[in-house]
Design a protein around this motif. Structure first.
Motif, short mmCIF file in Angstrom:
data_model
loop_
_atom_site.label_atom_id
_atom_site.label_comp_id
_atom_site.label_asym_id
_atom_site.label_seq_id
_atom_site.Cartn_x
_atom_site.Cartn_y
_atom_site.Cartn_z
N ILE A 295 -13.73 61.38 -14.92
CA ILE A 295 -14.34 61.93 -16.14
C ILE A 295 -13.77 61.26 -17.38
N LEU A 296 -12.44 61.16 -17.44
CA LEU A 296 -11.77 60.71 -18.66
C LEU A 296 -11.64 59.19 -18.74
N GLY A 297 -11.36 58.55 -17.63
CA GLY A 297 -11.08 57.12 -17.64
C GLY A 297 -12.13 56.27 -18.33
N PRO A 298 -13.43 56.44 -18.02
CA PRO A 298 -14.44 55.58 -18.64
C PRO A 298 -14.51 55.72 -20.16
N ALA A 299 -14.05 56.86 -20.69
CA ALA A 299 -14.11 57.08 -22.14
C ALA A 299 -12.93 56.47 -22.87
N LEU A 300 -11.90 56.05 -22.14
CA LEU A 300 -10.71 55.45 -22.76
C LEU A 300 -10.81 53.93 -22.59
N THR A 301 -11.47 53.32 -23.50
CA THR A 301 -11.78 51.89 -23.39
C THR A 301 -10.52 51.05 -23.23
N GLY A 302 -10.53 50.23 -22.20
CA GLY A 302 -9.41 49.33 -21.98
C GLY A 302 -8.14 49.98 -21.47
N CYS A 303 -8.25 51.20 -20.98
CA CYS A 303 -7.04 51.88 -20.51
C CYS A 303 -6.54 51.26 -19.21
N ARG A 304 -5.23 51.39 -19.00
CA ARG A 304 -4.62 51.09 -17.71
C ARG A 304 -4.06 52.39 -17.18
N TRP A 305 -4.51 52.79 -15.99
CA TRP A 305 -4.34 54.16 -15.51
C TRP A 305 -3.57 54.15 -14.20
N LEU A 306 -2.43 54.83 -14.17
CA LEU A 306 -1.67 55.02 -12.94
C LEU A 306 -1.91 56.45 -12.48
N ALA A 307 -2.66 56.61 -11.39
CA ALA A 307 -2.97 57.93 -10.85
C ALA A 307 -2.05 58.22 -9.68
N THR A 308 -1.39 59.37 -9.72
CA THR A 308 -0.41 59.72 -8.68
C THR A 308 -0.70 61.11 -8.12
N ASP A 309 -0.26 61.31 -6.89
CA ASP A 309 -0.34 62.63 -6.27
C ASP A 309 0.75 62.70 -5.21
N ILE A 310 1.26 63.91 -4.98
CA ILE A 310 2.30 64.09 -3.98
C ILE A 310 1.74 64.02 -2.57
N ALA A 311 0.42 64.24 -2.40
CA ALA A 311 -0.21 64.26 -1.09
C ALA A 311 -0.90 62.94 -0.80
N PRO A 312 -0.47 62.19 0.22
CA PRO A 312 -1.11 60.92 0.53
C PRO A 312 -2.61 61.03 0.81
N GLY A 313 -3.03 62.14 1.42
CA GLY A 313 -4.46 62.32 1.70
C GLY A 313 -5.29 62.39 0.44
N MET A 314 -4.75 63.00 -0.60
CA MET A 314 -5.46 63.07 -1.88
C MET A 314 -5.51 61.70 -2.55
N VAL A 315 -4.44 60.95 -2.48
CA VAL A 315 -4.44 59.59 -3.04
C VAL A 315 -5.49 58.74 -2.34
N TRP B 23 -10.23 50.57 -13.02
CA TRP B 23 -9.13 50.61 -14.00
C TRP B 23 -7.90 51.36 -13.46
N VAL B 24 -7.98 51.85 -12.22
CA VAL B 24 -6.96 52.76 -11.70
C VAL B 24 -6.07 52.06 -10.67
N THR B 25 -4.74 52.29 -10.82
CA THR B 25 -3.76 51.97 -9.79
C THR B 25 -3.29 53.30 -9.21
N LEU B 26 -3.14 53.36 -7.90
CA LEU B 26 -2.80 54.62 -7.22
C LEU B 26 -1.42 54.55 -6.60
N ARG B 27 -0.77 55.71 -6.56
CA ARG B 27 0.58 55.77 -6.00
C ARG B 27 0.88 57.19 -5.53
N VAL B 28 1.56 57.33 -4.40
CA VAL B 28 2.06 58.62 -3.95
C VAL B 28 3.38 58.88 -4.67
N MET B 29 3.47 60.02 -5.35
CA MET B 29 4.69 60.35 -6.12
C MET B 29 4.75 61.84 -6.38
N ASP B 30 5.94 62.41 -6.33
CA ASP B 30 6.16 63.79 -6.74
C ASP B 30 6.27 63.80 -8.26
#
Length: 270
Positions: A61-81, A91-98
């Motif tokens: 929802i938010l990412g496309p509205a932030l022009t030129g953003c670099r986005w690190l998306a994290t979640d504690i659950a590998p299945g959700m990542v 534009w998204v880099t993903l990582r498992v992280m608490d």
């Protein structure tokens, strides 16, 4: 990592395939958070960190509205990542992280966001304080969490049936703002359209949000089944009370970190 957090991970992993179908209310709340963020005076090409990305509702929802953003998306659950990765957002880099204990350099982000995830922190003010320290000067932490009154309908039903609900009291907006110096906290009710008690419990199960508070002995299966039978044809409604935290990084406040132990554990109801 505690056994309690390992349980959280297992249940969110198990719900990765059913989350989107069960979490319509969470998506609506994500949309509201996105609108609040887009009203902020953000700079161009922001560096963004997301905590608890889940399957990627806020991300998409938010990412496309932030022009030129670099986005690190994290979640504690590998299945959700993995589920978020299937959206293939370029534009998204993903990582498992608490997210409560981020292992990232400080002062690296212009914006840190999270939608209904930080209530799983063992110490909410301390965890948000650690995230706040990852902001660049002038950066903003913008998150939603759960507040006092959330699912009081379920709590009352449990107590009337002789069951102990598996949730502590959530903080009020005033309590949370006092624990986060310089923050602005807004409270808003959000009805959950669950129809029946079974619908409510299915919502928790299929969205992964059914882990009880640490130390809770768990519900009696027999009593729970009896409650379901007794209310099979009775309408049931529940309410999320959503706290939205907007917390700007101001170096003048850097010597006054958030306190710890002043709020109850913020753990969603089982």
């Amino acid at each position: 990592m505690t056994a309690w957090k390992e349980t959280i991970i297992r249940r969110f992993d198990a719900a990765a395939a059913t989350y989107d179908g069960a979490a319509g209310t969470q998506s609506l709340i994500a949309g509201g958070l996105a609108r609040r963020i887009l009203a902020l005076p953000l700079g161009a090409h922001p560096e963004v960190l997301e905590i608890g990305c889940g399957t990627g509702a806020l991300t998409s929802i938010l990412g496309p509205a932030l022009t030129g953003c670099r986005w690190l998306a994290t979640d504690i659950a590998p299945g959700m990542v993995a589920a978020c990765a299937r959206r293939a957002l370029p534009w998204v880099t993903l990582r498992v992280m608490d997210g409560e204990f981020p292992d990232l350099p400080e002062a690296g982000f212009d914006l840190i966001v999270s939608n209904l995830a930080v209530q799983w922190f063992g110490d909410l003010p301390a965890g948000l304080g650690r995230l706040h320290r990852l902001l660049k000067p002038g950066g903003v932490l913008a998150v939603t969490t759960l507040g006092a009154g959330t699912f009081d309908e379920w709590r009352a039903l449990c107590q009337a049936a002789g069951l102990e609900p598996g949730t502590p009291a959530y903080p009020t907006a005033r309590e949370l703002a006092a624990a986060l110096p310089g923050s602005h906290v807004h409270s808003e009710p959000c009805p959950l359209d669950c129809g029946t008690l079974k619908g409510f419990l299915d919502h928790l199960r299929f969205s992964g949000a059914r882990t009880a508070a640490p130390g809770h002995p768990g519900q009696s299966t027999a009593l729970l089944k009896r409650m379901l039978r007794a209310r099979e044809a009775t309408p049931f409604s529940a309410t999320y009370h959503v706290l939205t935290v907007i917390w700007e990084k101001d170096d003048r406040c850097s010597n006054h970190p958030p306190g710890t132990g002043n709020l109850p554990l913020s753990v969603p109801k089982r």
